[in-house]
Structures are given as structure tokens and as C-alpha cells.
Write a protein that holds these residues in place. Structure first.
Motif, PDB file in Angstrom:
ATOM      1  N   THR A   1     -10.109 -13.969  32.058  1.00  0.00           N
ATOM      2  CA  THR A   1     -10.353 -13.943  30.614  1.00  0.00           C
ATOM      3  C   THR A   1     -10.587 -12.545  30.050  1.00  0.00           C
ATOM      4  O   THR A   1     -10.491 -12.352  28.837  1.00  0.00           O
ATOM      5  CB  THR A   1     -11.573 -14.818  30.256  1.00  0.00           C
ATOM      6  OG1 THR A   1     -12.736 -14.319  30.937  1.00  0.00           O
ATOM      7  CG2 THR A   1     -11.332 -16.267  30.669  1.00  0.00           C
ATOM      8  N   ASP A   2     -10.895 -11.596  30.898  1.00  0.00           N
ATOM      9  CA  ASP A   2     -11.263 -10.258  30.431  1.00  0.00           C
ATOM     10  C   ASP A   2     -10.246  -9.203  30.845  1.00  0.00           C
ATOM     11  O   ASP A   2     -10.613  -8.066  31.172  1.00  0.00           O
ATOM     12  CB  ASP A   2     -12.651  -9.870  30.969  1.00  0.00           C
ATOM     13  CG  ASP A   2     -13.744 -10.830  30.531  1.00  0.00           C
ATOM     14  OD1 ASP A   2     -13.609 -11.409  29.433  1.00  0.00           O
ATOM     15  OD2 ASP A   2     -14.730 -10.992  31.282  1.00  0.00           O
ATOM     16  N   GLY A   3      -8.986  -9.567  30.841  1.00  0.00           N
ATOM     17  CA  GLY A   3      -7.951  -8.636  31.268  1.00  0.00           C
ATOM     18  C   GLY A   3      -7.931  -7.354  30.461  1.00  0.00           C
ATOM     19  O   GLY A   3      -7.736  -6.264  31.017  1.00  0.00           O
ATOM     20  N   ASP A   4      -8.148  -7.442  29.159  1.00  0.00           N
ATOM     21  CA  ASP A   4      -8.122  -6.250  28.303  1.00  0.00           C
ATOM     22  C   ASP A   4      -9.251  -5.287  28.668  1.00  0.00           C
ATOM     23  O   ASP A   4      -9.075  -4.061  28.639  1.00  0.00           O
ATOM     24  CB  ASP A   4      -8.225  -6.647  26.830  1.00  0.00           C
ATOM     25  CG  ASP A   4      -6.977  -7.349  26.332  1.00  0.00           C
ATOM     26  OD1 ASP A   4      -5.938  -7.281  27.016  1.00  0.00           O
ATOM     27  OD2 ASP A   4      -7.041  -7.976  25.248  1.00  0.00           O
ATOM     28  N   ILE A   5     -10.415  -5.850  28.997  1.00  0.00           N
ATOM     29  CA  ILE A   5     -11.552  -5.016  29.398  1.00  0.00           C
ATOM     30  C   ILE A   5     -11.225  -4.282  30.698  1.00  0.00           C
ATOM     31  O   ILE A   5     -11.506  -3.090  30.850  1.00  0.00           O
ATOM     32  CB  ILE A   5     -12.817  -5.882  29.560  1.00  0.00           C
ATOM     33  CG1 ILE A   5     -13.212  -6.484  28.213  1.00  0.00           C
ATOM     34  CG2 ILE A   5     -13.961  -5.074  30.153  1.00  0.00           C
ATOM     35  CD1 ILE A   5     -14.345  -7.486  28.297  1.00  0.00           C
TER      36      ILE A   5
ATOM     37  N   PRO B   1      -0.925   0.871  32.944  1.00  0.00           N
ATOM     38  CA  PRO B   1      -1.223  -0.560  33.077  1.00  0.00           C
ATOM     39  C   PRO B   1      -1.264  -1.225  31.704  1.00  0.00           C
ATOM     40  O   PRO B   1      -1.779  -0.651  30.746  1.00  0.00           O
ATOM     41  CB  PRO B   1      -2.600  -0.569  33.737  1.00  0.00           C
ATOM     42  CG  PRO B   1      -3.225   0.729  33.336  1.00  0.00           C
ATOM     43  CD  PRO B   1      -2.098   1.715  33.250  1.00  0.00           C
ATOM     44  N   VAL B   2      -0.716  -2.447  31.624  1.00  0.00           N
ATOM     45  CA  VAL B   2      -0.724  -3.152  30.341  1.00  0.00           C
ATOM     46  C   VAL B   2      -1.386  -4.518  30.420  1.00  0.00           C
ATOM     47  O   VAL B   2      -1.938  -4.995  29.423  1.00  0.00           O
ATOM     48  CB  VAL B   2       0.695  -3.305  29.762  1.00  0.00           C
ATOM     49  CG1 VAL B   2       1.274  -1.951  29.401  1.00  0.00           C
ATOM     50  CG2 VAL B   2       1.613  -4.027  30.732  1.00  0.00           C
ATOM     51  N   ARG B   3      -1.362  -5.176  31.585  1.00  0.00           N
ATOM     52  CA  ARG B   3      -1.995  -6.487  31.667  1.00  0.00           C
ATOM     53  C   ARG B   3      -2.263  -6.881  33.118  1.00  0.00           C
ATOM     54  O   ARG B   3      -1.563  -6.452  34.032  1.00  0.00           O
ATOM     55  CB  ARG B   3      -1.143  -7.558  30.986  1.00  0.00           C
ATOM     56  CG  ARG B   3       0.183  -7.831  31.647  1.00  0.00           C
ATOM     57  CD  ARG B   3       1.026  -8.804  30.835  1.00  0.00           C
ATOM     58  NE  ARG B   3       2.310  -9.064  31.450  1.00  0.00           N
ATOM     59  CZ  ARG B   3       3.354  -8.256  31.385  1.00  0.00           C
ATOM     60  NH1 ARG B   3       3.267  -7.118  30.722  1.00  0.00           N
ATOM     61  NH2 ARG B   3       4.493  -8.576  31.972  1.00  0.00           N
ATOM     62  N   LEU B   4      -3.271  -7.707  33.259  1.00  0.00           N
ATOM     63  CA  LEU B   4      -3.635  -8.260  34.556  1.00  0.00           C
ATOM     64  C   LEU B   4      -2.956  -9.614  34.686  1.00  0.00           C
ATOM     65  O   LEU B   4      -3.126 -10.483  33.834  1.00  0.00           O
ATOM     66  CB  LEU B   4      -5.152  -8.390  34.638  1.00  0.00           C
ATOM     67  CG  LEU B   4      -5.788  -8.732  35.984  1.00  0.00           C
ATOM     68  CD1 LEU B   4      -5.404  -7.717  37.040  1.00  0.00           C
ATOM     69  CD2 LEU B   4      -7.299  -8.804  35.834  1.00  0.00           C
TER      70      LEU B   4
END
Length: 248
Positions: free
Chosen positions: A98-102, A118-121
Motif C-alpha cells: 500500500t505504501d509503494g510511493d513512500i 525507480p517508478v513503482r513497486l
């Protein structure tokens, strides 16, 4: 001398940290639980969404970003939250689902500007993001590592290989003779499928995430750039530190 399991490691986010385990239960046809379950897609990996396995070229990794080697991980199985540590910045506690942006904001501080960002998990939905196209567990031999240290002429942290199960009590490079053979580790049985080809990620020390050794050059002295073997779990079961390792 009996060969035994000395260490078990998982790497929940591919190339972004390692975590030691005392035991693990392997499942047939699967990677080590929670190993490479997530990966960090870079800015040119537009189509990677986790629905199918994707090769390492789609992800941010130590070979291109040496500082990532110094990340360590703690995963809380009860809450799903993960803690990342790095010597050059404050620790991060987050939920990878849920906290990929962090997470991306935190890890960007370790990435040089001239490198793919990096752009996303991404979470693997069907198959872990191991470097092999099949779900693999990497088996490493301490004696082979000691041989590399001798060729390099200096002590080297074995954690730079980012393996899953470490074994002592074998001859140097004995694991290469296991190709297409079955090995019992604790209560699990694995079939060795291939040797692990290596890249410049091995040049980075896990202590600081800086390049400190020409490991590929040391491997070249044997006429290859391989270390460890990738195996497929064909019979699941628990594996614990101290368990015996033997060919079936």
C-alpha cells in the motif's frame, strides 16, 4: 565431513535488502517464501505489472545502483509491514502493498541521476521475480566463496552473492556437479537446474554499497563467471540451520 545448512536468507524486494532466517518451509514449485516477491520497476518498464514473470532488466538492481547492496530488511509477518535500513539514510517502515510511493521516494535518494529511476513497486502475482524463468532457490557453497577470496587476494563478504541457502562441508565448486541431480536439504528435496551466472552486482560490498572488488575477474580465472546454483523445489518441507545436505 557432513555438509550442513549454515545460513538462510531471503530478499523480499529484489536487489533491495536481505533478511536472515533460522528456518523456512519450502513448497514444491515455488521460490523460498517471500523471496523476490516484490521488485522495483524502472522508468522504461511500462508493461511490468506482476501478472507474469519478468526478467531482471526491467528492474532497478545492484548491478546498476551499487548503493542498494547495503540495504537490510525486516519483514513483520503479522502486519505485513517492512523495515528497510541503509547506512546513509534513516530507516523506513512501510507496507509494500500500500505504501509503494513512500518506498520509491525513500529509495530514489540512493539512485544516481544518470541511472534509470525507480517508478513503482511491483508485487509478483504468479511467480517470484527470481533471476531464473522458473521459481528458484539459490544454493551457495562456503568453500567456493573461500576459493574466490583466495583468487581476489582479500576477504570478501559472502552476502554480496545474495543467495538463499548457504552450505558448508562441501569441496570448492562441488555444487556444480549437482546439475540435473536431486539434493535433500532438511526435509525438502530440490533438483538443481543451472549454475548462477553473475554480474557486476557482486563487485559491491554489503557494508557500504560501494564497489570494492573485481569479483568477475576472480571468477574469470576458472574460465567462467558463475557462482552458486539455482534449484527447483520438487518436494516441500522445513529447512533449519544445521540441517544436513546430501545428494539423493
Amino acid at each position: 565431513m557432513t555438509a550442513t545448512v549454515t545460513e538462510i536468507w531471503r530478499h523480499p524486494i529484489k536487489s533491495h535488502g536481505r533478511e536472515p532466517l533460522e528456518s523456512v518451509t519450502l513448497e514444491a514449485g515455488k521460490a523460498l517464501p517471500l523471496d523476490r516477491l516484490w521488485a522495483v520497476a524502472h522508468e522504461r518498464a511500462a508493461v511490468v505489472d506482476g501478472s507474469v514473470w519478468a526478467s531482471c532488466g526491467h528492474f532497478c538492481r545492484v548491478a546498476k545502483i551499487p548503493a542498494l547492496m547495503a540495504i537490510t530488511t525486516e519483514h513483520d509477518g503479522a502486519t505485513g509491514r517492512m523495515t528497510l535500513h541503509h547506512p546513509d539514510q534513516e530507516s523506513l517502515v512501510f507496507d509494500p502493498d500500500t505504501d509503494g510511493d513512500i518506498f520509491v521516494a525513500w529509495v530514489k535518494r540512493l539512485v544516481p541521476e544518470d541511472t534509470l529511476q525507480p517508478v513503482r513497486l511491483v508485487r509478483a502475482q504468479t511467480q517470484a521475480f527470481t533471476d531464473s524463468a522458473f521459481p528458484s532457490v539459490t544454493l551457495c557453497n562456503h568453500a567456493s566463496h573461500r576459493a574466490v577470496e583466495q583468487r581476489a587476494g582479500r576477504p570478501l563478504s559472502h552476502l554480496r552473492w545474495r543467495g538463499n541457502i548457504w552450505i558448508d562441508g562441501l569441496a570448492p565448486w562441488e555444487e556444480f556437479d549437482w546439475n540435473d541431480r536431486e539434493v535433500r536439504i532438511g526435509k525438502a528435496v530440490l533438483r538443481v537446474r543451472e549454475r548462477t551466472d553473475r554480474c557486476k552486482s557482486t563487485h559491491s560490498t554489503p557494508d557500504t554499497g560501494t564497489r570494492d572488488a573485481d569479483v568477475l575477474g576472480a571468477l574469470d580465472s576458472w574460465g567462467h563467471q558463475d557462482f552458486s546454483v539455482r534449484a527447483e523445489v520438487i518436494q516441500g518441507g522445513p529447512v533449519t540451520l544445521g540441517d544436513e545436505v546430501a545428494r539423493v
